[in-house]
Design a protein around this motif. Structure first.
Motif, PDB file in Angstrom:
ATOM      1  N   ASP A 192       0.683  -1.331  -0.059  1.00  0.00           N
ATOM      2  CA  ASP A 192       0.200   0.065  -0.104  1.00  0.00           C
ATOM      3  C   ASP A 192       0.799   1.276  -0.044  1.00  0.00           C
ATOM      4  OD1 ASP A 192      -2.438  -1.478   0.068  1.00  0.00           O
ATOM      5  OD2 ASP A 192      -2.380  -1.736   2.237  1.00  0.00           O
ATOM      6  N   GLY A 193       2.146   1.070  -0.042  1.00  0.00           N
ATOM      7  CA  GLY A 193       3.110   2.315  -0.009  1.00  0.00           C
ATOM      8  C   GLY A 193       3.219   2.794   1.200  1.00  0.00           C
ATOM      9  N   LYS A 194       3.010   2.140   2.208  1.00  0.00           N
ATOM     10  CA  LYS A 194       3.314   2.522   3.577  1.00  0.00           C
ATOM     11  C   LYS A 194       4.454   2.118   4.263  1.00  0.00           C
ATOM     12  CE  LYS A 194      -0.350   5.200   4.770  1.00  0.00           C
ATOM     13  NZ  LYS A 194      -0.996   5.947   5.696  1.00  0.00           N
ATOM     14  N   LEU A 195       5.629   2.676   4.933  1.00  0.00           N
ATOM     15  CA  LEU A 195       6.457   1.984   5.568  1.00  0.00           C
ATOM     16  C   LEU A 195       5.912   1.401   6.992  1.00  0.00           C
ATOM     17  CD1 LEU A 195       9.073   5.080   5.547  1.00  0.00           C
ATOM     18  CD2 LEU A 195       9.203   2.768   4.136  1.00  0.00           C
ATOM     19  N   LEU A 198       8.525   4.417  10.913  1.00  0.00           N
ATOM     20  CA  LEU A 198       9.303   5.656  10.603  1.00  0.00           C
ATOM     21  C   LEU A 198       9.671   6.443  11.919  1.00  0.00           C
ATOM     22  CD1 LEU A 198       8.186   8.313   7.846  1.00  0.00           C
ATOM     23  CD2 LEU A 198       8.850   9.115   9.890  1.00  0.00           C
ATOM     24  N   PRO A 199      11.091   6.769  12.050  1.00  0.00           N
ATOM     25  CA  PRO A 199      11.479   7.567  13.322  1.00  0.00           C
ATOM     26  C   PRO A 199      11.251   9.147  13.300  1.00  0.00           C
ATOM     27  CG  PRO A 199      13.433   7.380  11.887  1.00  0.00           C
ATOM     28  CD  PRO A 199      12.110   6.591  11.067  1.00  0.00           C
ATOM     29  N   VAL A 200      10.729   9.556  14.598  1.00  0.00           N
ATOM     30  CA  VAL A 200      10.498  10.880  14.753  1.00  0.00           C
ATOM     31  C   VAL A 200      10.967  11.259  15.839  1.00  0.00           C
ATOM     32  CG1 VAL A 200       9.032  12.756  15.077  1.00  0.00           C
ATOM     33  CG2 VAL A 200       8.169  10.842  13.564  1.00  0.00           C
ATOM     34  N   ALA A 237       3.819   6.249   6.902  1.00  0.00           N
ATOM     35  CA  ALA A 237       4.168   4.978   7.558  1.00  0.00           C
ATOM     36  C   ALA A 237       3.065   4.671   8.623  1.00  0.00           C
ATOM     37  CB  ALA A 237       5.234   5.142   8.490  1.00  0.00           C
ATOM     38  N   ARG A 238       2.694   3.144   8.753  1.00  0.00           N
ATOM     39  CA  ARG A 238       1.844   2.802   9.774  1.00  0.00           C
ATOM     40  C   ARG A 238       1.944   2.980  11.146  1.00  0.00           C
ATOM     41  NH1 ARG A 238      -1.320   0.403   6.531  1.00  0.00           N
ATOM     42  NH2 ARG A 238      -0.866  -0.616   4.386  1.00  0.00           N
TER      43      ARG A 238
END
Length: 432
Positions: A192-195, A198-200, A237-238
């Motif tokens: 679905d194109g989602k990582l 993802l780090p924040v 991202a998920r």
């Protein structure tokens, strides 16, 4: 020592319930070589094992001359040096700085505002950052190679930033990616194109961790734009790994509708952060086990006491405060949001504020027709912000006039290049 500083130290001394370090009345150079985070810090606030001791990390101690000069002489020297340096100099001051420093700042703001302010002075050869270490690192990353960034006192660090070090975050990332079945060095999108993750990182972190986010498709946030940043992250991202401050992450995500059960805590000292693989699969935000020692002190009981003693009081707190405190307050927001909240109030209003005392005192002085006070009856200022003293500012400025650069903050380009990617994303994520 200023009147404000004396009153703070007196209150610390007189309060029988204080858990604040009573060395506040001392000059910073008297405790820079001592272990711990310094005056005003919580006695229970541990120094992380990976953090260098003050004595190891503080080269370039303040010369004796600047320790002995009367404060008015220091201010005269600062003003004279600023005039001599002219357009070659810009001084950035954080809202939490003491008034003796703020009066000399060319820009006053929160971390987001000051990161932008540094970009507006490309002609300045010297950027003197009156804040803490991670802020000066950010200024160095964003400034041009011809500019030098200077932190007047190298002892001005951040206990929260120290709670997430590069090794711990790298280890956590490998564990997390193993659960999601992806290569930690090359996390790719799903069908679905989602990582998967993802780090924040909050601005209150080292340049190395900002670079970590830049390498892994992540981003930096401030308390001003945390919601915008999380929206950016969720589009890609998920789930996110949010560090180092659990409270800002939780409060922001909760306000966006993320259920608490989808925000597990990641404790770097436990396998899988103290979670099960199922917890991590269901997570939306993984919260690092970090906090601000100043904002953690605010409590619901303090808000209830303020409401009991001041009917009609308006309460605003910083989002680094625990979730029950944010929920019980009338409003929460960054330091600049707090400033705007007070500015928008009316004469006669009573406002209780949950943030660092130097800023609260400054707002109270700026608006004498309102009753403005700190929620915490035991005043704990930001212990490391407090280390920037006029003596240090006079020293670094006078040496700049003589062509000597002291306490320059230099981020290696191998780190800065990746950190710049994450910071550029942050600057593009405008606060709501």
């Amino acid at each position: 020592m200023s009147t404000t500083s004396v009153s703070i130290s007196q209150k610390l001394t007189l309060s029988g319930s204080s858990s604040c370090n009573p060395r506040l009345a001392q000059a910073p150079w008297e405790f820079d070589a001592m272990p711990g985070y310094g005056p005003g810090s919580s006695e229970a606030d541990p120094v992380p094992a990976h953090a260098p001791t003050n004595a190891e990390a503080r080269p370039g101690q303040l010369p004796q001359l600047y320790r002995e000069l009367p404060e008015e002489d220091l201010h005269e020297r600062i003003r004279a040096a600023k005039e001599a340096l002219g357009e070659d100099l810009v001084i950035l001051g954080h809202f939490y700085q003491r008034d003796e420093i703020v009066q000399h700042a060319d820009f006053l703001g929160d971390s987001f505002q000051l990161a932008n302010a540094a970009l507006t002075k490309p002609e300045a050869r010297y950027i003197v950052f009156c804040g803490v270490h991670f802020m000066a690192e950010t200024a160095d990353i964003l400034s041009s190679p011809e500019q030098s960034v200077i932190l007047p006192n190298l002892a001005a660090g951040c206990s929260m930033a120290d709670m997430a070090d590069e090794d711990s975050v790298e280890a956590a990332w490998e564990e997390i990616c193993e659960v999601y079945g992806v290569d930690p060095q090359n996390v790719t999108p799903d069908d679905d194109g989602k990582l998967p993750i993802l780090p924040v990182t909050y601005m209150n972190s080292s340049a190395a961790l900002k670079a970590f986010c830049g390498r892994h498709g992540g981003i930096v946030c401030t308390s001003s734009n945390a919601e915008t940043v999380l929206e950016w992250a969720f589009e890609r991202a998920r789930r996110v790994l949010f560090f180092p401050d659990q409270h800002l992450g939780r409060n922001t995500a909760k306000a966006m509708g993320v259920p608490l059960e989808q925000m597990p805590m990641w404790n770097p000292r436990r396998p899988l952060g103290g979670n099960t693989a199922e917890d991590l699969q269901q997570a939306k935000v993984l919260l690092w086990h970090g906090f601000c020692s100043v904002h953690r002190r605010f409590s619901v009981a303090q808000i209830e006491k303020a409401r009991s003693e001041h009917p009609g009081v308006k309460v605003i707190v910083h989002p680094e405060s625990p979730m029950p405190v944010v929920d019980a307050a009338d409003a929460s927001g960054s330091t600049d949001a707090i400033r705007k909240f007070v500015a928008a109030s009316s004469p006669g209003d009573v406002i209780a504020i949950g943030t660092e005392i130097n800023m609260v005192n400054r707002l109270a002085a700026e608006y004498p027709d309102r009753t403005i006070f700190c929620l915490d009856p035991v005043i704990c200022p930001c212990s490391t912000m407090y280390r920037i003293h006029p003596g240090y500012l006079a020293w670094v400025l006078e040496d700049l006039v003589q062509g000597r650069v002291n306490n320059q903050i230099v981020v290696p380009e191998t780190v800065a290049a990746h950190a710049r990617v994450a910071l550029d994303r942050m600057l593009a994520a405008k606060p709501k």
